[in-house]
Design an enzyme around this catalytic site. Structure first.
Site, PDB file in Angstrom:
ATOM      1  N   LYS A 293      39.953  36.312  42.521  1.00 54.75           N
ATOM      2  CA  LYS A 293      40.347  37.308  41.522  1.00 54.75           C
ATOM      3  C   LYS A 293      39.126  38.112  41.053  1.00 54.75           C
TER       4      LYS A 293
ATOM      5  N   LYS B 129      51.626  21.395  43.557  1.00 53.09           N
ATOM      6  CA  LYS B 129      51.630  21.234  45.007  1.00 53.09           C
ATOM      7  C   LYS B 129      50.209  21.170  45.581  1.00 53.09           C
TER       8      LYS B 129
ATOM      9  N   THR C 130      54.848  37.808  34.176  1.00 52.11           N
ATOM     10  CA  THR C 130      53.611  38.595  34.205  1.00 52.11           C
ATOM     11  C   THR C 130      53.897  40.056  33.888  1.00 52.11           C
ATOM     12  N   ASP C 131      52.897  40.767  33.396  1.00 55.84           N
ATOM     13  CA  ASP C 131      53.101  42.205  33.141  1.00 55.84           C
ATOM     14  C   ASP C 131      53.204  42.990  34.444  1.00 55.84           C
ATOM     15  N   GLU C 132      52.866  42.335  35.578  1.00 57.29           N
ATOM     16  CA  GLU C 132      53.016  43.002  36.890  1.00 57.29           C
ATOM     17  C   GLU C 132      54.460  43.408  37.147  1.00 57.29           C
TER      18      GLU C 132
ATOM     19  N   TYR D 259      54.181  40.085  45.402  1.00 57.27           N
ATOM     20  CA  TYR D 259      53.928  39.131  44.309  1.00 57.27           C
ATOM     21  C   TYR D 259      54.723  39.545  43.068  1.00 57.27           C
TER      22      TYR D 259
ATOM     23  N   GLY E  78      52.266  23.738  38.057  1.00 58.36           N
ATOM     24  CA  GLY E  78      51.092  24.574  38.352  1.00 58.36           C
ATOM     25  C   GLY E  78      49.917  24.269  37.435  1.00 58.36           C
TER      26      GLY E  78
ATOM     27  N   PHE F  55      44.472  27.852  37.370  1.00 60.98           N
ATOM     28  CA  PHE F  55      43.586  28.424  36.348  1.00 60.98           C
ATOM     29  C   PHE F  55      44.177  28.311  34.931  1.00 60.98           C
TER      30      PHE F  55
ATOM     31  N   ARG G  42      43.751  48.873  47.723  1.00 56.68           N
ATOM     32  CA  ARG G  42      44.891  47.962  47.905  1.00 56.68           C
ATOM     33  C   ARG G  42      46.165  48.791  48.077  1.00 56.68           C
TER      34      ARG G  42
ATOM     35  N   ARG H 204      43.359  47.726  33.548  1.00 53.45           N
ATOM     36  CA  ARG H 204      44.114  46.506  33.250  1.00 53.45           C
ATOM     37  C   ARG H 204      43.826  46.136  31.791  1.00 53.45           C
TER      38      ARG H 204
ATOM     39  N   ASP I 239      56.128  19.675  45.005  1.00 50.85           N
ATOM     40  CA  ASP I 239      56.485  21.091  45.163  1.00 50.85           C
ATOM     41  C   ASP I 239      57.654  21.422  44.228  1.00 50.85           C
TER      42      ASP I 239
ATOM     43  N   LYS J 201      57.828  37.633  41.220  1.00 52.18           N
ATOM     44  CA  LYS J 201      57.781  37.212  39.809  1.00 52.18           C
ATOM     45  C   LYS J 201      58.921  37.855  39.017  1.00 52.18           C
TER      46      LYS J 201
HETATM   47  P1  NAD Z   1      46.704  29.955  40.028  1.00 50.34           P
HETATM   48  O1  NAD Z   1      46.914  30.613  41.345  1.00 50.34           O
HETATM   49  O2  NAD Z   1      45.318  29.709  39.554  1.00 50.34           O
HETATM   50  O3  NAD Z   1      47.466  28.544  40.005  1.00 50.34           O
HETATM   51  C1  NAD Z   1      48.762  28.386  40.507  1.00 50.34           C
HETATM   52  C2  NAD Z   1      49.042  26.893  40.553  1.00 50.34           C
HETATM   53  O4  NAD Z   1      50.382  26.697  41.015  1.00 50.34           O
HETATM   54  C3  NAD Z   1      48.139  26.121  41.530  1.00 50.34           C
HETATM   55  O5  NAD Z   1      47.670  24.943  40.925  1.00 50.34           O
HETATM   56  C4  NAD Z   1      49.050  25.811  42.711  1.00 50.34           C
HETATM   57  O6  NAD Z   1      48.691  24.640  43.419  1.00 50.34           O
HETATM   58  C5  NAD Z   1      50.384  25.671  42.004  1.00 50.34           C
HETATM   59  N1  NAD Z   1      51.519  25.913  42.909  1.00 50.34           N
HETATM   60  C6  NAD Z   1      51.703  26.941  43.775  1.00 50.34           C
HETATM   61  N2  NAD Z   1      52.866  26.795  44.442  1.00 50.34           N
HETATM   62  C7  NAD Z   1      53.439  25.652  43.973  1.00 50.34           C
HETATM   63  C8  NAD Z   1      54.656  24.966  44.267  1.00 50.34           C
HETATM   64  N3  NAD Z   1      55.507  25.438  45.179  1.00 50.34           N
HETATM   65  N4  NAD Z   1      54.931  23.830  43.599  1.00 50.34           N
HETATM   66  C9  NAD Z   1      54.062  23.338  42.669  1.00 50.34           C
HETATM   67  N5  NAD Z   1      52.890  23.920  42.370  1.00 50.34           N
HETATM   68  C10 NAD Z   1      52.586  25.076  43.009  1.00 50.34           C
HETATM   69  O7  NAD Z   1      47.524  30.833  38.987  1.00 50.34           O
HETATM   70  P2  NAD Z   1      47.177  31.302  37.499  1.00 50.34           P
HETATM   71  O8  NAD Z   1      46.354  32.514  37.546  1.00 50.34           O
HETATM   72  O9  NAD Z   1      46.753  30.118  36.705  1.00 50.34           O
HETATM   73  O10 NAD Z   1      48.644  31.753  37.026  1.00 50.34           O
HETATM   74  C11 NAD Z   1      49.549  30.802  36.465  1.00 50.34           C
HETATM   75  C12 NAD Z   1      50.847  31.502  36.129  1.00 50.34           C
HETATM   76  O11 NAD Z   1      50.617  32.564  35.218  1.00 50.34           O
HETATM   77  C13 NAD Z   1      51.540  32.137  37.337  1.00 50.34           C
HETATM   78  O12 NAD Z   1      52.921  31.946  37.194  1.00 50.34           O
HETATM   79  C14 NAD Z   1      51.187  33.600  37.233  1.00 50.34           C
HETATM   80  O13 NAD Z   1      52.166  34.395  37.841  1.00 50.34           O
HETATM   81  C15 NAD Z   1      51.147  33.780  35.725  1.00 50.34           C
HETATM   82  N6  NAD Z   1      50.261  34.847  35.236  1.00 50.34           N
HETATM   83  C16 NAD Z   1      48.954  34.887  35.630  1.00 50.34           C
HETATM   84  C17 NAD Z   1      48.124  35.855  35.091  1.00 50.34           C
HETATM   85  C18 NAD Z   1      46.661  35.943  35.459  1.00 50.34           C
HETATM   86  O14 NAD Z   1      45.996  36.901  35.067  1.00 50.34           O
HETATM   87  N7  NAD Z   1      46.107  34.986  36.186  1.00 50.34           N
HETATM   88  C19 NAD Z   1      48.646  36.785  34.177  1.00 50.34           C
HETATM   89  C20 NAD Z   1      49.997  36.716  33.829  1.00 50.34           C
HETATM   90  C21 NAD Z   1      50.796  35.732  34.343  1.00 50.34           C
HETATM   91  O1  DAU Z   2      48.545  41.552  35.318  1.00 47.90           O
HETATM   92  C1  DAU Z   2      48.687  40.161  35.473  1.00 47.90           C
HETATM   93  C2  DAU Z   2      48.289  39.788  36.865  1.00 47.90           C
HETATM   94  O2  DAU Z   2      46.863  39.870  36.908  1.00 47.90           O
HETATM   95  C3  DAU Z   2      48.736  38.385  37.271  1.00 47.90           C
HETATM   96  O3  DAU Z   2      50.126  38.341  37.275  1.00 47.90           O
HETATM   97  C4  DAU Z   2      48.185  38.021  38.659  1.00 47.90           C
HETATM   98  O4  DAU Z   2      48.535  36.693  38.998  1.00 47.90           O
HETATM   99  C5  DAU Z   2      46.677  38.133  38.603  1.00 47.90           C
HETATM  100  O5  DAU Z   2      46.131  37.889  39.891  1.00 47.90           O
HETATM  101  C6  DAU Z   2      46.280  39.536  38.139  1.00 47.90           C
HETATM  102  O6  DAU Z   2      46.659  40.525  39.154  1.00 47.90           O
HETATM  103  P1  DAU Z   2      45.677  41.727  39.549  1.00 47.90           P
HETATM  104  O7  DAU Z   2      46.065  42.242  40.856  1.00 47.90           O
HETATM  105  O8  DAU Z   2      45.565  42.706  38.418  1.00 47.90           O
HETATM  106  O9  DAU Z   2      44.284  40.884  39.597  1.00 47.90           O
HETATM  107  P2  DAU Z   2      43.046  40.986  40.596  1.00 47.90           P
HETATM  108  O10 DAU Z   2      41.959  40.177  39.972  1.00 47.90           O
HETATM  109  O11 DAU Z   2      43.420  40.686  41.990  1.00 47.90           O
HETATM  110  O12 DAU Z   2      42.660  42.523  40.524  1.00 47.90           O
HETATM  111  C7  DAU Z   2      42.334  43.143  39.288  1.00 47.90           C
HETATM  112  C8  DAU Z   2      41.984  44.602  39.570  1.00 47.90           C
HETATM  113  O13 DAU Z   2      40.751  44.645  40.306  1.00 47.90           O
HETATM  114  C9  DAU Z   2      42.995  45.336  40.426  1.00 47.90           C
HETATM  115  O14 DAU Z   2      43.019  46.698  40.002  1.00 47.90           O
HETATM  116  C10 DAU Z   2      42.410  45.273  41.834  1.00 47.90           C
HETATM  117  C11 DAU Z   2      40.911  45.304  41.567  1.00 47.90           C
HETATM  118  N1  DAU Z   2      40.079  44.571  42.544  1.00 47.90           N
HETATM  119  C12 DAU Z   2      40.368  43.251  42.774  1.00 47.90           C
HETATM  120  C13 DAU Z   2      39.626  42.513  43.657  1.00 47.90           C
HETATM  121  C14 DAU Z   2      39.941  41.068  43.953  1.00 47.90           C
HETATM  122  C15 DAU Z   2      39.011  45.187  43.149  1.00 47.90           C
HETATM  123  O15 DAU Z   2      38.721  46.369  42.913  1.00 47.90           O
HETATM  124  N2  DAU Z   2      38.263  44.450  44.026  1.00 47.90           N
HETATM  125  C16 DAU Z   2      38.535  43.152  44.336  1.00 47.90           C
HETATM  126  O16 DAU Z   2      37.813  42.563  45.190  1.00 47.90           O
END
Ligand code: NAD
Ligand code: DAU
Length: 339
Positions: A188, A36, A125-127, A149, A9, A13, A273, A213, A61, A153
Site C-alpha cells: 500500500k 485465512k 470502504t469509501d471505495e 475490489y 481478518g 492491518f 492505475r 484521498r 476461511d 466490497k
Molecule cells: P489486509 O489486507 O491488511 O488484511 C486482510 C485480512 O483478511 C488478512 O489477515 C487476510 O489473511 C484475511 N483474509 C483474506 N481473505 C480471507 C478469507 N477468505 N477468510 C478469512 N480471512 C481472510 O486488510 P486491511 O487493510 O486491514 O483491511 C481490513 C478491512 O477494512 C477490509 O475489509 C477492507 O476492505 C476494509 N478497509 C480498509 C481500508 C484501508 O485503508 N486499509 C479502508 C477502508 C476499509
Molecule cells: O479508500 C479506502 C481504500 O484505501 C481501502 O478500501 C483499500 O483496501 C486500501 O487499499 C486503500 O485503497 P487505495 O487504492 O486508495 O490505496 P493504495 O495505497 O493502493 O493507493 C493509494 C493511492 O496511491 C492511490 O491513488 C494509488 C496511489 N499509488 C499507490 C501505490 C501502491 C501510487 O501512486 N503508487 C503506488 O505504488
C-alpha cells in the site's frame, strides 16, 4: 459476563490494530480471530497478544460454512474485516476478491442470521462510492465502484444491508477512507513509500500523482468501530468514517521525504492505475452527531508515528518484502526494473 466478539481478518492491518486495542482496553471482552492467513495475513501482527487469556486464533476461511458456524456460535458481535483489499491486485486477478469479499460475506451473514447473533459489523470502504467528484460522498451517495475490489466490497456492503431489510439481521455498515499506521502491508502507498525511501529506492507515483484521498490514522478508525460495537440500535445504518484530511499522492510523498529527510529525486512517475479514482472524500457528519466520534490524530503526527514504527520494525517489513513480494513487485512496477 464477558462479551464474545469474532474478528474476521484479524491478522491483517486494521484487524490486528483493532484486536490489540480491544484486548488492552477491556477485561470483559473475549476475542476470537478467524483468518485465512493469505499473503496479507500475518501472525507477527498478533504476537503481542498470542498468549493473552482472552484471545483465540482460528486459522480458517470465511467462505467455509462449517468453520464459520463453529466459530460464530455463541458470539455477541461479529466484525468482518476479512477481505482481499488491494485495488492493484484486483485488477490482475479479480476472482479471489469476488469469492472472499462477496461470497465470504454471504457465508458470515447466513451464519449470523441462523445463529441469531445480535450484531454484525460489515467493514466496507469509501471505495464503493467511486469518484467523489465535486462533493465529498455522504451515506446516501450512489455507489459507483471503479475496480473489481471496490465492486466486490460494494457487493458485500449491499448484501449485508439486504440481510437487514429482508431478515432483520442486525447489521451495521461502515465505509472508511484510507488508513495508515503500524502493520500495514508494504504493497500500500504509505508503507511502500516509507520503506522504499528508507532504503533509497524509488517511490513509484501512478500517473500525475494529483489524485486525492482522505487519510486516517488506523487507531482513529479502530475507535470509531469500538463506538459502533458498544452502542445499541443502529441496525441497517451506514456510517462513513474519515479524517477530513484530503491530500494528493504527491502531498503524501512530499511529507514522507520531509519526515525521512530524503531527496525528491526518489519520486518516479510510472504508468497510471486503470480506472484510477481521482478523488475519495467522505462526509462524516453522521457518525459525529450519532456517536460523538471524530478523528483525533492529525496527518503530520500520524505520519511521524508511522515512520517511526517502520524505522523500528525493519524485521517486520523486510520479511514481507522478500520472498513472494519480490515477484509481485517486479510484475507490478516493470518500469522501475529497467531504471
Ligand atoms: P489486509 O489486507 O491488511 O488484511 C486482510 C485480512 O483478511 C488478512 O489477515 C487476510 O489473511 C484475511 N483474509 C483474506 N481473505 C480471507 C478469507 N477468505 N477468510 C478469512 N480471512 C481472510 O486488510 P486491511 O487493510 O486491514 O483491511 C481490513 C478491512 O477494512 C477490509 O475489509 C477492507 O476492505 C476494509 N478497509 C480498509 C481500508 C484501508 O485503508 N486499509 C479502508 C477502508 C476499509
Ligand atoms: O479508500 C479506502 C481504500 O484505501 C481501502 O478500501 C483499500 O483496501 C486500501 O487499499 C486503500 O485503497 P487505495 O487504492 O486508495 O490505496 P493504495 O495505497 O493502493 O493507493 C493509494 C493511492 O496511491 C492511490 O491513488 C494509488 C496511489 N499509488 C499507490 C501505490 C501502491 C501510487 O501512486 N503508487 C503506488 O505504488
Amino acid at each position: 459476563m464477558a462479551r464474545k466478539i469474532v474478528v474476521t481478518g484479524g491478522a491483517g492491518f486494521i484487524g490486528s490494530n483493532f484486536v490489540r486495542y480491544i484486548l488492552e482496553g477491556y477485561d470483559d471482552v473475549d476475542v476470537t480471530v478467524l483468518d485465512k492467513l493469505t499473503y496479507a495475513g500475518n501472525l507477527d501482527n498478533l504476537k503481542e497478544v498470542e498468549n493473552h487469556p482472552r484471545y483465540t486464533f482460528v486459522h480458517g476461511d470465511i467462505c467455509d460454512e462449517s468453520t464459520v458456524n463453529e466459530v460464530l456460535k455463541g458470539s455477541d458481535c461479529v466484525l468482518n474485516f476479512a477481505a482481499e483489499t488491494h485495488v492493484d491486485r484486483s485488477i490482475g486477478d479479480p476472482a479471489s476478491f469476488i469469492m472472499t469479499d462477496v461470497y465470504g460475506t454471504y457465508v458470515l451473514l447466513e451464519a449470523t442470521r441462523k445463529l441469531g447473533i445480535p450484531r454484525f459489523i460489515q467493514i466496507s470502504t469509501d471505495e464503493v462510492y467511486g469518484d467523489a467528484g465535486d462533493e465529498p460522498s455522504d451515506e446516501e451517495s450512489p455507489l459507483m465502484p471503479r475496480s473489481p475490489y471496490a465492486a466486490s466490497k460494494a457487493g458485500g456492503d449491499r448484501l449485508a444491508y439486504s440481510y437487514f431489510t429482508t431478515y432483520g439481521t442486525p447489521v451495521v455498515i461502515t465505509r472508511c477512507s484510507n488508513n495508515y499506521g503500524p502493520n500495514q502491508h508494504p504493497e500500500k502507498l504509505i508503507p511502500l513509500f516509507l520503506t522504499n525511501a528508507m532504503d533509497d529506492k524509488p517511490m513509484p507515483v501512478y500517473g500525475s500523482g494529483v489524485n486525492t484521498r482522505d487519510w486516517i490514522y488506523v487507531l482513529d478508525h479502530v475507535k470509531a468501530l469500538e463506538a459502533i460495537m458498544n452502542s445499541g440500535g443502529l441496525e441497517g445504518e451506514v456510517f462513513n468514517i474519515g479524517s477530513g484530511t484530503e491530500l494528493s499522492i504527491l502531498d503524501v510523498a512530499g511529507g514522507i521525504l520531509t519526515v525521512l529527510d530524503k531527496p525528491e529525486s526518489l519520486l518516479k512517475r510510472v504508468t497510471d492505475r486503470p480506472g484510477h479514482v481521482m478523488r475519495h472524500a467522505v462526509k462524516t457528519d453522521k457518525i459525529r452527531s450519532v456517536l460523538g466520534w471524530k478523528a483525533e490524530v492529525d496527518f503530520e503526527t500520524g505520519l511521524r508515528m508511522t515512520a517511526e514504527w517502520y524505522r523500528k520494525n525493519r524485521w517486520w517489513w523486510e520479511k514481507i518484502k522478500s520472498g513472494q513480494f519480490e515477484e509481485y513487485y517486479r510484475k507490478m512496477y516493470p518500469e522501475l526494473e529497467s531504471k
